[in-house]
Design a protein around this motif. Structure first.
Motif, short mmCIF file in Angstrom:
data_model
loop_
_atom_site.label_atom_id
_atom_site.label_comp_id
_atom_site.label_asym_id
_atom_site.label_seq_id
_atom_site.Cartn_x
_atom_site.Cartn_y
_atom_site.Cartn_z
N CYS A 1 37.60 35.52 44.48
CA CYS A 1 36.19 35.55 44.12
C CYS A 1 35.65 34.13 44.02
CB CYS A 1 36.01 36.28 42.79
SG CYS A 1 34.31 36.51 42.31
N CYS B 1 28.95 36.38 44.37
CA CYS B 1 29.97 36.64 45.39
C CYS B 1 29.56 37.87 46.20
CB CYS B 1 31.32 36.86 44.73
SG CYS B 1 32.64 37.30 45.88
N CYS C 1 32.12 40.88 45.93
CA CYS C 1 32.00 41.60 44.66
C CYS C 1 30.75 42.47 44.64
CB CYS C 1 31.98 40.62 43.49
SG CYS C 1 33.56 39.83 43.16
N HIS D 1 30.74 46.51 44.17
CA HIS D 1 29.93 47.13 43.13
C HIS D 1 28.98 48.17 43.73
CE1 HIS D 1 27.95 47.50 39.29
NE2 HIS D 1 26.78 47.23 39.86
#
Length: 67
Positions: A4, A9, A12, A16
């Motif tokens: 990360c 990021c 990420c 999500h």
């Protein structure tokens, strides 16, 4: 798992986003099953009620009425 880069990021953010999508689809599936089950039960109950209140008539018994 990935390396990360911290706040903002993109990997990420995609993970999500995918998790949210899966959670929403799961909720929609449960709702669909509940609605279809309810419709099936109501249809079965109405069919039973209709068969109980259906009256026999001369026409339903195929009696021919001549002049």
């Amino acid at each position: 798992r990935h390396d990360c880069t911290g706040d903002g990021c993109p990997i990420c953010a995609e993970i999500h986003h995918a998790q949210n999508l899966i959670n929403q689809l799961g909720g929609a599936l449960v709702l669909t099953v509940v609605v279809l089950g309810t419709v099936y039960i109501v249809e079965a109950v109405l069919s039973i009620i209709y068969s109980l209140i259906q009256r026999e008539t001369l026409i339903s018994n195929k009696v021919r009425l001549n002049d």
